[in-house]
Every structure is written in structure tokens, then in C-alpha cells.
Design a protein around this motif. Structure first.
Motif, PDB file in Angstrom:
ATOM      1  N   ASN A 126       0.856  -1.188   0.000  1.00  0.00           N
ATOM      2  CA  ASN A 126       0.000   0.000   0.000  1.00  0.00           C
ATOM      3  C   ASN A 126       0.890   1.234   0.000  1.00  0.00           C
ATOM      4  O   ASN A 126       1.387   1.656   1.035  1.00  0.00           O
ATOM      5  CB  ASN A 126      -0.924   0.003   1.227  1.00  0.00           C
ATOM      6  CG  ASN A 126      -1.826  -1.213   1.261  1.00  0.00           C
ATOM      7  OD1 ASN A 126      -2.630  -1.427   0.367  1.00  0.00           O
ATOM      8  ND2 ASN A 126      -1.681  -2.034   2.294  1.00  0.00           N
ATOM      9  N   CYS A 139      -8.507  -5.120  13.264  1.00  0.00           N
ATOM     10  CA  CYS A 139      -8.326  -5.914  12.047  1.00  0.00           C
ATOM     11  C   CYS A 139      -6.902  -5.848  11.515  1.00  0.00           C
ATOM     12  O   CYS A 139      -6.670  -6.109  10.335  1.00  0.00           O
ATOM     13  CB  CYS A 139      -9.318  -5.483  10.977  1.00  0.00           C
ATOM     14  SG  CYS A 139      -9.255  -3.722  10.571  1.00  0.00           S
ATOM     15  N   ILE A 167     -14.408  -5.068   6.926  1.00  0.00           N
ATOM     16  CA  ILE A 167     -13.820  -4.292   5.834  1.00  0.00           C
ATOM     17  C   ILE A 167     -13.663  -5.165   4.596  1.00  0.00           C
ATOM     18  O   ILE A 167     -13.852  -4.711   3.469  1.00  0.00           O
ATOM     19  CB  ILE A 167     -12.460  -3.718   6.272  1.00  0.00           C
ATOM     20  CG1 ILE A 167     -12.659  -2.800   7.491  1.00  0.00           C
ATOM     21  CG2 ILE A 167     -11.793  -2.950   5.139  1.00  0.00           C
ATOM     22  CD1 ILE A 167     -11.369  -2.274   8.086  1.00  0.00           C
ATOM     23  N   THR A 168     -13.315  -6.422   4.809  1.00  0.00           N
ATOM     24  CA  THR A 168     -13.263  -7.421   3.737  1.00  0.00           C
ATOM     25  C   THR A 168     -14.019  -8.653   4.225  1.00  0.00           C
ATOM     26  O   THR A 168     -14.361  -8.741   5.408  1.00  0.00           O
ATOM     27  CB  THR A 168     -11.807  -7.817   3.393  1.00  0.00           C
ATOM     28  OG1 THR A 168     -11.305  -8.672   4.426  1.00  0.00           O
ATOM     29  CG2 THR A 168     -10.905  -6.595   3.243  1.00  0.00           C
ATOM     30  N   PRO A 169     -14.266  -9.615   3.360  1.00  0.00           N
ATOM     31  CA  PRO A 169     -14.934 -10.839   3.816  1.00  0.00           C
ATOM     32  C   PRO A 169     -14.143 -11.598   4.880  1.00  0.00           C
ATOM     33  O   PRO A 169     -14.706 -12.433   5.601  1.00  0.00           O
ATOM     34  CB  PRO A 169     -15.067 -11.670   2.527  1.00  0.00           C
ATOM     35  CG  PRO A 169     -15.069 -10.664   1.422  1.00  0.00           C
ATOM     36  CD  PRO A 169     -14.135  -9.584   1.880  1.00  0.00           C
ATOM     37  N   ASN A 170     -12.842 -11.336   4.997  1.00  0.00           N
ATOM     38  CA  ASN A 170     -12.004 -12.049   5.959  1.00  0.00           C
ATOM     39  C   ASN A 170     -11.843 -11.326   7.291  1.00  0.00           C
ATOM     40  O   ASN A 170     -11.165 -11.834   8.185  1.00  0.00           O
ATOM     41  CB  ASN A 170     -10.615 -12.288   5.356  1.00  0.00           C
ATOM     42  CG  ASN A 170     -10.658 -13.209   4.154  1.00  0.00           C
ATOM     43  OD1 ASN A 170     -11.335 -14.227   4.185  1.00  0.00           O
ATOM     44  ND2 ASN A 170      -9.959 -12.848   3.094  1.00  0.00           N
ATOM     45  N   THR A 171     -12.426 -10.151   7.426  1.00  0.00           N
ATOM     46  CA  THR A 171     -12.239  -9.370   8.643  1.00  0.00           C
ATOM     47  C   THR A 171     -12.889 -10.052   9.846  1.00  0.00           C
ATOM     48  O   THR A 171     -14.076 -10.391   9.822  1.00  0.00           O
ATOM     49  CB  THR A 171     -12.851  -7.965   8.498  1.00  0.00           C
ATOM     50  OG1 THR A 171     -12.295  -7.325   7.350  1.00  0.00           O
ATOM     51  CG2 THR A 171     -12.563  -7.117   9.730  1.00  0.00           C
ATOM     52  N   GLU A 195      -5.630 -10.666   4.807  1.00  0.00           N
ATOM     53  CA  GLU A 195      -6.656 -10.008   3.991  1.00  0.00           C
ATOM     54  C   GLU A 195      -7.831  -9.499   4.828  1.00  0.00           C
ATOM     55  O   GLU A 195      -8.971  -9.538   4.392  1.00  0.00           O
ATOM     56  CB  GLU A 195      -7.155 -10.950   2.906  1.00  0.00           C
ATOM     57  CG  GLU A 195      -6.065 -11.366   1.930  1.00  0.00           C
ATOM     58  CD  GLU A 195      -6.592 -12.173   0.759  1.00  0.00           C
ATOM     59  OE1 GLU A 195      -6.759 -11.602  -0.323  1.00  0.00           O
ATOM     60  OE2 GLU A 195      -6.845 -13.390   0.954  1.00  0.00           O
ATOM     61  N   GLU A 196      -7.544  -9.019   6.019  1.00  0.00           N
ATOM     62  CA  GLU A 196      -8.603  -8.483   6.875  1.00  0.00           C
ATOM     63  C   GLU A 196      -8.881  -7.008   6.603  1.00  0.00           C
ATOM     64  O   GLU A 196      -9.978  -6.525   6.865  1.00  0.00           O
ATOM     65  CB  GLU A 196      -8.254  -8.682   8.348  1.00  0.00           C
ATOM     66  CG  GLU A 196      -8.251 -10.138   8.788  1.00  0.00           C
ATOM     67  CD  GLU A 196      -8.385 -10.287  10.285  1.00  0.00           C
ATOM     68  OE1 GLU A 196      -9.105  -9.477  10.905  1.00  0.00           O
ATOM     69  OE2 GLU A 196      -7.759 -11.209  10.836  1.00  0.00           O
ATOM     70  N   HIS A 198      -7.072  -5.263   3.652  1.00  0.00           N
ATOM     71  CA  HIS A 198      -6.881  -5.065   2.217  1.00  0.00           C
ATOM     72  C   HIS A 198      -6.832  -6.426   1.536  1.00  0.00           C
ATOM     73  O   HIS A 198      -6.235  -7.363   2.058  1.00  0.00           O
ATOM     74  CB  HIS A 198      -5.576  -4.307   1.923  1.00  0.00           C
ATOM     75  CG  HIS A 198      -5.468  -2.991   2.621  1.00  0.00           C
ATOM     76  ND1 HIS A 198      -6.141  -1.859   2.200  1.00  0.00           N
ATOM     77  CD2 HIS A 198      -4.752  -2.620   3.714  1.00  0.00           C
ATOM     78  CE1 HIS A 198      -5.847  -0.855   2.995  1.00  0.00           C
ATOM     79  NE2 HIS A 198      -5.016  -1.290   3.923  1.00  0.00           N
ATOM     80  N   HIS A 199      -7.430  -6.520   0.375  1.00  0.00           N
ATOM     81  CA  HIS A 199      -7.378  -7.762  -0.381  1.00  0.00           C
ATOM     82  C   HIS A 199      -5.938  -8.052  -0.786  1.00  0.00           C
ATOM     83  O   HIS A 199      -5.229  -7.181  -1.290  1.00  0.00           O
ATOM     84  CB  HIS A 199      -8.275  -7.664  -1.621  1.00  0.00           C
ATOM     85  CG  HIS A 199      -9.728  -7.586  -1.309  1.00  0.00           C
ATOM     86  ND1 HIS A 199     -10.444  -8.665  -0.842  1.00  0.00           N
ATOM     87  CD2 HIS A 199     -10.601  -6.550  -1.365  1.00  0.00           C
ATOM     88  CE1 HIS A 199     -11.697  -8.301  -0.645  1.00  0.00           C
ATOM     89  NE2 HIS A 199     -11.822  -7.023  -0.949  1.00  0.00           N
ATOM     90  N   ASP A 201      -3.449  -8.749   1.223  1.00  0.00           N
ATOM     91  CA  ASP A 201      -2.491  -8.304   2.229  1.00  0.00           C
ATOM     92  C   ASP A 201      -2.310  -9.390   3.294  1.00  0.00           C
ATOM     93  O   ASP A 201      -3.278  -9.826   3.921  1.00  0.00           O
ATOM     94  CB  ASP A 201      -3.002  -7.011   2.862  1.00  0.00           C
ATOM     95  CG  ASP A 201      -2.045  -6.445   3.898  1.00  0.00           C
ATOM     96  OD1 ASP A 201      -0.912  -6.942   3.975  1.00  0.00           O
ATOM     97  OD2 ASP A 201      -2.424  -5.509   4.622  1.00  0.00           O
TER      98      ASP A 201
END
Length: 251
Positions: A126, A139, A167-171, A195-196, A198-199, A201
Motif C-alpha cells: 500500500n 483488524c 472491511i473485507t470478507p475475511n475481517t 486479507e482483513e 486489504h485484499h 495483504d
């Protein structure tokens, strides 16, 4: 609670400076007064004083205020005088050179982590993350790593104090899941976040503690899922962040 030592004018001056952000890079006097919840007359005096001191600029045409480069002085002075940043710098540099990944030093401020040092690797994840930026602790790997070193009731109170959402599906954002994550992190001595926020990450972190075992910072390695798997990142980078965090803690 009334504090006789508190200087309200200083507090208000910092409220003026804190009104500006990425969404509000410049403000009119009316907008500034509304943002800091002061009347226009008082706001004008504070803004004028800060402009005379060089911390604000005022456009002669639009009459809008904006922060100046002089506001960076406070951040620079923190970086150059903070003992943790100085102690951690060689470890961050060594890990970054060894892995060619991005390595961060963060501290916990309430329910947020603040980036106080950053060594960008060849594969920057990022590019918009800079020293001084904040992220939710719930997260992020460094956030969980630091919270896990606090007494459980204190960590839960901090998490309860902030608005959480996926924030993402994995958060992991619900309290039951966060409690489980804190227990796991406390038991093994490091945290992961895949990936919590950013996708793509992947992050592995360990907390730096003081002589009493309380967290004073965290070091994390961040990489991309396109470069490795979560399992490989955890296996490879966990010893590095744990060893570095222990060494900085001892120093």
C-alpha cells in the motif's frame, strides 16, 4: 471533570489543527468553526494566530485555511527523539533488507494503531501508507499483537470502544471472534492478519513490551498473497518478528 492545570486555549488551538484531513484539506472560516464547534469570532482568532505562527495558510482569494509544511515539524521531532523508534530502526532495516518486504513499527493509540516507522520493501503493498497514518487495531496484526499483551478486560474494553465492521470478507470483527484471536495471540506470542483490511495483504506481527510486560509497540512484516501463501508467510516471518520484538524489548 474540571482540571485546573488544563489550558483550554491550547486545547482549542490543537482542535483547529486537527480539523483538517484528506476529506477536508482546506476550510473556510465558517466550515472551520463548525468543525471545531466554536463561534466564528473565537475560531478567527485561533486561525489568525496559527497563521501568524506559520502552521496555517490563508488563501488571499478564497479566504480558505489549510495546513502548512510547518505542521510536519512536530512529527519529525517525535521521530527523532522517540527512543522506541531509534531502538527499532536497525531491526526494521535488517528485516527489510533480508526479506525485501515492507516492515512497519506501530504503536497503539486507543483503538487504533499509528505507523511511526516504515521500511518499504521492493514489493510495496500500500503505497499510500505513510508514517503518521492510523488503522483500526481490531483488524490489523500489530493491533491484535499489542492488545493481546494487555489484561483481557482492558483489551476488550478498548475493542468495545470503537465501531467495528467487516472491511473485507475475511475481517474478524465480532467480539467472540476477536476474543478467540486475542487468546490465540497471547498463547503463541504473535498475531496474523490475512486479507482483513486489504485484499491480498498478509501480515505477521509481534508486540514490543516494556519492563512490566505492557505493549509499547509492534513490529510487522507485510507481504502479498500473490507472492506467498498465508501459511508460508506465517512460518517464514513469525520467527523474524518475534526475535526482533524480543530484542527491542530487552534493549
Amino acid at each position: 471533570m474540571h482540571d485546573p492545570m488544563r489550558v483550554q486555549s491550547v486545547e482549542k488551538a490543537f482542535r483547529v489543527l486537527g480539523a483538517f484531513d484528506a476529506m477536508r484539506p482546506s476550510l473556510s472560516l465558517t466550515q472551520l468553526a463548525a468543525a471545531i464547534e466554536l463561534d466564528k469570532s473565537a475560531t478567527q482568532r485561533f486561525a489568525h494566530t496559527l497563521t501568524m505562527l506559520g502552521y496555517l495558510s490563508k488563501d488571499p482569494t478564497t479566504k480558505r485555511f489549510a495546513l502548512t509544511v510547518k505542521t510536519l515539524d512536530l512529527g519529525y521531532r517525535f521521530i527523532r527523539t522517540n527512543a522506541l523508534v531509534e531502538r527499532a530502526r536497525p531491526y526494521l532495516l535488517h528485516i527489510s533488507n533480508t526479506t525485501e518486504e515492507t516492515v512497519n513499527l506501530t504503536v497503539l493509540d486507543g483503538a487504533e494503531v499509528v505507523f511511526v516507522s516504515r521500511m518499504a520493501g521492493r514489493h510495496v503493498i500500500n503505497a499510500d501508507i505513510v508514517v503518521g497514518m492510523r488503522s483500526p487495531a481490531y483488524c490489523s496484526a500489530p493491533g491484535i499483537a499489542m492488545l493481546a499483551r494487555l489484561p483481557p478486560e482492558e483489551a476488550v474494553a478498548i475493542l468495545d470502544s470503537t465501531e467495528r465492521h467487516p472491511i473485507t470478507p475475511n475481517t474478524v470483527w465480532r467480539m467472540d471472534g476477536l476474543r478467540d484471536k486475542l487468546r490465540l495471540t497471547a498463547a503463541r506470542g504473535y498475531a496474523t492478519a490475512f486479507e482483513e483490511m486489504h485484499h491480498g495483504d498478509l501480515s505477521v506481527a509481534a508486540a514490543i513490551v516494556d519492563a512490566h510486560g505492557r505493549p509499547i509497540g509492534a513490529i510487522n512484516i507485510a507481504t502479498l498473497r500473490s507472492r506467498t501463501t498465508p501459511e508460508a508467510a506465517e512460518q517464514t516471518y513469525m520467527p523474524m518478528v518475534v526475535d526482533a520484538a524480543r530484542a527491542i524489548s530487552r534493549s
